[in-house]
Design an enzyme around this catalytic site. Structure first.
Site, short mmCIF file in Angstrom:
data_model
loop_
_atom_site.label_atom_id
_atom_site.label_comp_id
_atom_site.label_asym_id
_atom_site.label_seq_id
_atom_site.Cartn_x
_atom_site.Cartn_y
_atom_site.Cartn_z
N VAL A 14 0.84 -1.21 0.00
CA VAL A 14 0.00 0.00 0.00
C VAL A 14 0.87 1.26 0.00
CG1 VAL A 14 -1.87 1.23 1.16
CG2 VAL A 14 -1.84 -1.27 1.18
N ARG A 45 10.73 -1.97 7.78
CA ARG A 45 11.49 -2.87 8.66
C ARG A 45 12.88 -3.12 8.11
NH1 ARG A 45 6.92 -7.08 10.21
NH2 ARG A 45 6.45 -6.49 8.09
N GLU A 129 -10.19 6.21 4.35
CA GLU A 129 -10.89 5.73 3.14
C GLU A 129 -10.35 4.39 2.65
OE1 GLU A 129 -13.52 5.29 0.86
OE2 GLU A 129 -13.61 7.48 0.91
N ILE A 136 -12.52 1.74 -3.81
CA ILE A 136 -13.88 2.31 -3.91
C ILE A 136 -14.02 3.42 -2.88
CG2 ILE A 136 -16.36 1.84 -3.76
CD1 ILE A 136 -15.80 -1.10 -4.21
N GLY A 187 -0.38 -9.63 -3.78
CA GLY A 187 -0.43 -8.58 -2.74
C GLY A 187 -1.84 -8.29 -2.27
N GLU A 190 -4.10 -10.61 3.33
CA GLU A 190 -3.57 -10.06 4.57
C GLU A 190 -2.29 -10.80 4.94
OE1 GLU A 190 -5.07 -7.36 6.27
OE2 GLU A 190 -5.92 -7.43 4.27
N LYS A 205 -14.28 -4.47 8.13
CA LYS A 205 -14.82 -3.46 7.21
C LYS A 205 -16.32 -3.28 7.44
CE LYS A 205 -11.28 -4.77 3.85
NZ LYS A 205 -10.96 -5.73 2.80
N1 HSE Z 1 -6.87 -8.59 2.19
C1 HSE Z 1 -7.76 -7.55 1.82
C2 HSE Z 1 -8.66 -8.05 0.70
C3 HSE Z 1 -6.97 -6.35 1.35
O1 HSE Z 1 -8.34 -9.08 0.11
O2 HSE Z 1 -9.68 -7.45 0.45
C4 HSE Z 1 -7.79 -5.12 1.18
O3 HSE Z 1 -8.39 -4.72 2.36
#
Ligand code: HSE
Length: 436
Positions: A14, A45, A129, A136, A187, A190, A205
């Site tokens: 990100v 890191r 956001e 979105i 990517g 999580e 979320k």
């Molecule tokens: N791991 C989350 C997903 C990343 O796949 O939606 C975005 O929040």
């Protein structure tokens, strides 16, 4: 042009995506804000690791405090994720009078009430956001675009990894583990992919979306959460035969008896737009009492998509950096003294329709016994599908779609059905939403 200096905590997917978006769209962003946004410092890191963005002009460090303590930096981007040290670093930044932009949904869902209060006390903004549905602009839509509405319900595909896995399994018959690995390489997933697969990320979320919708304090512990791992190809096929798709949905609904917050696999009619949201794409369907249903669609994960949302928050901050606090949009879209606790329903108290798959012995009277138990419990049947026997004496599948029923009544009917001698396995049950 006014210069706004930005420091980044965490230069991974990100963080790197954010730097790329800022660089790529520098001119337009400058025209939109009247500011020159410069990333002067970033922490990571391991500062020697290759990055997805150029680090020219960015001073790298392993010590995030150097960034927070830099008096020239006005905006801190917390893009490291996880609970600690992210939470302490955000608090320190806010207390030093710096605005913070975060993509950390777990932190907002679990500690947002406290963090927003600290931001307000220090007359700065904590913007988030990027925490929900990747690129979105759903926070902006809920807080501003829909502010003339009372929100009745919302329903979203809000985990890109989970949706990617479900789509690849359905379309290509790919194995769960292979698709998950691909999502990690891209990517999307999580750091701990259990968060995606077990629905925790979607629950974070959903918790935030529910607060934005109903003006309630964040209450992550009350979100009912089921993951995607129990899905079987058989149920995907039967659902399609009945005209439905199976999606992993987050649902928040305001009812006369309380608020529902739940994340689980759900059958939705295949002709709804949201039923066709595939791959890593996310979508949030929001029903306002004035506008009716509205749908927001876009990439829910990935470097540039999430970077786009982070940059939108930076742009907002540049526009308000000198304005008085009372002119800012409140973090959850309701004046903070107007946030009100509402009762949150337990899943047993929630009313939905159900898909049931029963494995039954093929003998006379079985169907009558099942339908009698359902009728005795006040459950009406919308559709029935019985699969032909492949060989004599084998079990067969009976698939039922029920009408709306309170979950505890359904559970009590199912325990009676499962005790019939002709029922051999526990029933498979998946909630059904019409989304109308
Ligand atoms: N791991 C989350 C997903 C990343 O796949 O939606 C975005 O929040």
């Amino acid at each position: 042009m006014k210069v706004v200096k930005v420091g980044i905590l965490g230069l991974g997917t990100v963080g790197g995506g954010t730097v790329n978006v800022l660089q790529k769209n520098q001119q337009d962003i400058g025209r939109r804000t009247g500011c020159k946004i410069i990333v002067t410092r970033a922490s990571a890191r391991d500062v020697t690791r290759p990055r997805i963005c150029s680090t020219d002009g960015i001073q790298l460090t392993t010590n995030p405090k150097e960034i927070i303590n830099d008096p020239e930096i006005q905006i801190i981007l917390e893009l490291m994720g996880g609970e600690e040290p992210a939470k302490s670093l955000i608090i320190q930044s806010l207390k030093q009078g710096k605005h913070v932009v975060t993509a950390n949904k777990a932190l907002i869902a679990n500690h947002g009430n406290e963090l927003f209060e600290i931001a307000a006390e220090n007359n700065v903004v904590l913007a988030y956001e990027a925490a929900i549905a990747g690129g979105i602009p759903i926070v902006k839509a809920m807080r501003e675009g829909l502010s003339g509405n009372s929100i009745e319900w919302l329903s979203g595909i809000i985990n890109g990894t989970g949706n990617f896995i479900l789509t690849e399994m359905r379309d290509k018959g790919s194995a769960f583990a292979d698709v998950l690995k691909e999502a990690q390489e891209l990517g999307y997933a999580e750091a701990d992919p259990e968060y995606d697969v077990e629905g925790i990320d979607a629950a974070h979320k959903l918790c935030i979306l529910a607060s934005l919708a109903f003006g309630i304090p964040l209450n992550f512990k009350k979100v009912y959460t089921e993951g995607i791992s129990k899905i079987t190809p058989l149920d995907v096929t039967y659902a399609e035969e009945l005209g439905y798709r199976i999606k992993h949905l987050g649902v928040a609904k305001k009812t006369d008896v309380g608020v529902e917050m739940r994340v689980h696999l759900t059958l939705i009619p295949e002709n709804r737009l949201i039923a066709n949201v595939d791959g890593v794409m996310n979508a949030v369907l929001v029903k306002g009492n004035a506008v009716g249903p509205t749908l927001y669609y876009g990439p829910g994960a990935g470097a540039d998509a999430t970077g786009s949302a982070v940059v939108a928050d930076i742009v907002d901050l540049c526009r308000q950096i000198d304005s008085p606090a009372e002119q800012r949009v409140p973090p959850l879209g309701f004046a903070s003294n107007e946030l009100k606790e509402l009762p949150i329903l337990l899943i047993e108290e929630v009313t939905t329709a159900f898909y049931l798959r029963l494995s039954v012995e093929d003998k006379p009277g079985v169907m009558a016994a099942i339908t009698t138990i359902l009728a005795d419990n006040g459950i009406s049947i919308e559709a029935v599908l019985q699969k032909e026997l492949k060989q004599h004496g084998a079990n067969t599948h009976v698939i039922l779609l029920t009408d709306s029923v309170v979950e505890k009544s359904l559970l009590s009917a199912l325990s009676e059905i499962e005790s019939l001698s002709s029922i051999n396995e526990p029933a498979i049950r998946i909630r059904v939403e019409s989304l109308q």
